[in-house]
Design an enzyme around this catalytic site. Structure first.
Site, PDB file in Angstrom:
ATOM      1  N   ARG A 143      42.058  50.407  59.798  1.00 58.23           N
ATOM      2  CA  ARG A 143      41.486  49.338  60.617  1.00 58.23           C
ATOM      3  C   ARG A 143      41.098  48.133  59.784  1.00 58.23           C
ATOM      4  NH1 ARG A 143      37.694  48.984  62.462  1.00 58.23           N
ATOM      5  NH2 ARG A 143      38.186  48.153  64.489  1.00 58.23           N
ATOM      6  N   ARG A 185      41.190  59.111  52.021  1.00 58.24           N
ATOM      7  CA  ARG A 185      41.152  57.675  52.303  1.00 58.24           C
ATOM      8  C   ARG A 185      39.984  57.015  51.587  1.00 58.24           C
ATOM      9  NH1 ARG A 185      41.323  56.064  58.375  1.00 58.24           N
ATOM     10  NH2 ARG A 185      40.986  54.155  57.234  1.00 58.24           N
ATOM     11  N   ASP A 229      27.142  55.366  57.406  1.00 60.91           N
ATOM     12  CA  ASP A 229      28.129  56.094  56.587  1.00 60.91           C
ATOM     13  C   ASP A 229      27.515  57.248  55.804  1.00 60.91           C
ATOM     14  OD1 ASP A 229      30.195  53.212  55.709  1.00 60.91           O
ATOM     15  OD2 ASP A 229      29.933  54.351  57.554  1.00 60.91           O
ATOM     16  N   ARG A 245      35.698  50.471  68.273  1.00 60.60           N
ATOM     17  CA  ARG A 245      35.866  49.542  67.150  1.00 60.60           C
ATOM     18  C   ARG A 245      36.526  48.213  67.558  1.00 60.60           C
ATOM     19  NH1 ARG A 245      35.714  52.763  62.483  1.00 60.60           N
ATOM     20  NH2 ARG A 245      35.076  50.883  61.349  1.00 60.60           N
ATOM     21  N   PRO A 246      35.954  47.487  68.511  1.00 56.54           N
ATOM     22  CA  PRO A 246      36.553  46.210  68.935  1.00 56.54           C
ATOM     23  C   PRO A 246      36.516  45.168  67.817  1.00 56.54           C
ATOM     24  CG  PRO A 246      34.367  46.457  69.886  1.00 56.54           C
ATOM     25  CD  PRO A 246      34.683  47.757  69.212  1.00 56.54           C
ATOM     26  N   VAL A 247      37.313  44.122  67.950  1.00 57.15           N
ATOM     27  CA  VAL A 247      37.313  43.016  66.966  1.00 57.15           C
ATOM     28  C   VAL A 247      37.070  41.682  67.668  1.00 57.15           C
ATOM     29  CG1 VAL A 247      38.717  44.174  65.215  1.00 57.15           C
ATOM     30  CG2 VAL A 247      39.842  42.894  67.082  1.00 57.15           C
ATOM     31  N   ASP A 248      36.430  41.748  68.858  1.00 51.37           N
ATOM     32  CA  ASP A 248      36.173  40.518  69.630  1.00 51.37           C
ATOM     33  C   ASP A 248      35.332  39.507  68.860  1.00 51.37           C
ATOM     34  OD1 ASP A 248      34.278  42.713  70.054  1.00 51.37           O
ATOM     35  OD2 ASP A 248      33.184  41.289  71.278  1.00 51.37           O
ATOM     36  N   LYS A 250      34.859  51.385  48.155  1.00 52.31           N
ATOM     37  CA  LYS A 250      36.016  51.153  49.036  1.00 52.31           C
ATOM     38  C   LYS A 250      35.757  49.920  49.904  1.00 52.31           C
ATOM     39  CE  LYS A 250      36.366  53.633  52.947  1.00 52.31           C
ATOM     40  NZ  LYS A 250      36.411  52.784  54.133  1.00 52.31           N
ATOM     41  N   ASN A 251      34.547  49.837  50.471  1.00 45.61           N
ATOM     42  CA  ASN A 251      34.273  48.795  51.477  1.00 45.61           C
ATOM     43  C   ASN A 251      33.973  47.439  50.875  1.00 45.61           C
ATOM     44  OD1 ASN A 251      34.834  50.705  53.341  1.00 45.61           O
ATOM     45  ND2 ASN A 251      32.711  51.051  53.973  1.00 45.61           N
ATOM     46  N   CYS A 277      39.267  54.312  66.709  1.00 43.53           N
ATOM     47  CA  CYS A 277      39.451  55.415  65.759  1.00 43.53           C
ATOM     48  C   CYS A 277      38.549  56.538  66.244  1.00 43.53           C
ATOM     49  CB  CYS A 277      39.098  54.974  64.342  1.00 43.53           C
ATOM     50  SG  CYS A 277      37.359  54.782  64.099  1.00 43.53           S
TER      51      CYS A 277
END
Ligand code: EPZ
Length: 424
Positions: free
Chosen positions: A93, A399, A307, A122-125, A22-23, A117
């Site tokens: 995300r 998912r 994971d 889960r920042p995206v900075d 998936k990833n 989540c």
């Protein structure tokens, strides 16, 4: 909402085929936005998140043609929008992965902030700062990241002070079309990053160092069509191998790769499993024994993957001995443990460390899935302990796992999906 009804006490035996990762599939689908012309992706897992990513680019006017099963042909020549709306991004995300490609190829992107989540904020900075270092103009307002670039992005040296998988992937994709050289330092080394890089190289990108902590990209004017087969899913592989270990069984995973999951295989050997492997298969044999408890500390690849933390927590609940699990990547990734305690597990949580005393008296109970890997760990525990378990909110599991109930049924697991809508 669908539920799983599971009857426990089973010893898992047999063979299971592993799907594409998936990833890796998610960033590779986003990479199709970098090229005018078809990108054909095979070994694509049939997952809800993959469908969401295909729907997201489809809404941008990109053509998505499903060919044989597990294969899709994507062509962004017909793109007519550069926006990723909140109603799709909030369900997945990883939608943030379209930001770098849209900006690099079309000079503009509007992507909803993913929000947090269950497992963390889960920042995206780091994604944003990296793209700004490459010359992007980015405004974050009204819940959206609005990015433009005046002409081509510029190569830059970018140091990630926290190892970020999708952050590395976003910058890597953006750098392929930037003017000049980009150096990504403290880059993520996950096999899914390497698989994305291999796909980009087949599209004509000039990349070296993928899989190490320093990736060097020399930008090119344009990329071309290519075909790529997605790397096998090391987390799905580990999930089935740990399930086999918990049940004292013998399971062979096929269409997988032992060379990208050393840390997990070492922990299974420490738990008392006999592991054999070939180029594309791994077999685990517990010879009917109860596993020994193992200590886990999660960290970026090649160390033990976050994971796989929930799956080993499940194993430790029924293993021989006491163990400690330390989660260093996400701030709230122990929610599965509260559900395991409902099944009689002996767990003490202190901040980001959990102490687990293995015991054989666990019994099935009604429980609730909270996030993708947590839900898999509840299925694994329910298959092994005595009694019946009903797991609610299993949309989380759909998912990230392709046909998980069929795969476990094929190994002797007693698991059935209950769909209320169909029950009436
Ligand atoms: C990827 O998430 C995976 N998802 C996750 O898998 C996986 O758990 C995670 O990497 C870690 O291996 C995909 O690849 C789609 P990160 P990602 O950025 O990229 C902090 C699953 O179950 N951070 O590597 O979102 C962040 O808070 C999912 O398949 C920032 O501070 O994770 C975390 O503490 C769950 N700022 C750490 O870095 C940023 O801009 C690592 O996160 C980005 C990240």
């Amino acid at each position: 909402m669908d539920k799983f009804l599971i009857e426990g006490g089973k010893c898992l035996q047999g063979e299971v085929r592993i799907s594409g990762a998936k990833n890796a599939a998610l960033p590779i689908i986003a990479a199709a936005l970098l090229v005018k012309g078809p990108l054909t992706i095979s070994n694509l897992p049939a997952l809800h998140d993959v469908n969401t990513m295909l729907a997201l680019i489809g809404r941008m006017g990109v053509s998505v043609e499903r060919k044989a099963d597990m294969q899709v042909c994507i062509d962004s020549s017909s793109i007519d929008s550069y926006s990723a709306p909140y109603e799709l991004v909030k369900t997945m995300r990883a939608s943030i992965l379209v930001l770098g490609p849209l900006l690099a190829h079309f000079g503009e992107a509007e992507v909803s902030l993913p929000g947090g989540c269950a497992i963390g904020s889960r920042p995206v900075d780091l994604h944003i700062r990296g793209l700004e270092a490459m010359g992007a103009k980015i405004v974050v307002e009204e819940g959206y990241i609005r990015a433009t670039s005046d002409g081509r992005l510029k190569g830059a040296t970018i140091f990630f002070d926290t190892v970020t998988v999708t952050g590395t992937e976003n910058i890597l994709m953006a750098a392929t079309l930037a003017q000049g050289q980009t150096i990504i330092e403290n880059a993520a080394k996950e096999p899914e990053v390497t698989d994305l890089a291999q796909c980009l190289i087949s599209m004509g990108a000039d990349i070296s160092g993928a899989g190490t902590d320093t990736i060097i990209v020399n930008g090119v004017a344009e990329l071309h069509s290519a075909e790529h087969s997605v790397v096998p899913d090391r987390i799905e592989t580990g999930t089935f191998l740990v399930a086999a270990a918990m049940s004292g069984g013998k399971v062979t995973t096929t269409a997988t790769r032992p060379d990208i999951q050393e840390a997990v295989l070492q922990k299974l050997i420490e738990a008392g499993a006999t592991i054999e492997s070939g180029d594309d298969w791994i077999s685990l044999d517990m010879q009917g024994k109860r596993p020994k408890a193992v200590n886990i500390t999660t960290a970026p690849y090649p160390a033990f993957p976050t994971d796989m933390q929930a799956q080993f927590a499940a194993m430790n609940c029924v293993a021989e001995g006491t163990s400690h699990i330390k989660e260093t990547i996400f701030e709230n990734r122990f929610m599965h443990m509260q559900e395991m305690i409902r099944m009689g597990a002996k767990i003490l949580i202190d901040g980001n460390t959990a102490s687990i005393e293995g015991c054989t008296q666990l019994r099935g109970a009604p429980v609730m899935a909270t996030d993708l890997r947590a839900s898999a760990s509840l299925v694994m525990l329910a298959l092994v302990v005595q009694g019946e378990t009903l797991i609610d909110r299993i949309y989380h599991i759909d998912r990230g796992y392709e046909n998980i109930e069929e795969k476990f049924q094929g190994l002797g697991g007693k698991i059935t999906r209950i769909s209320p809508s169909k029950a009436t």
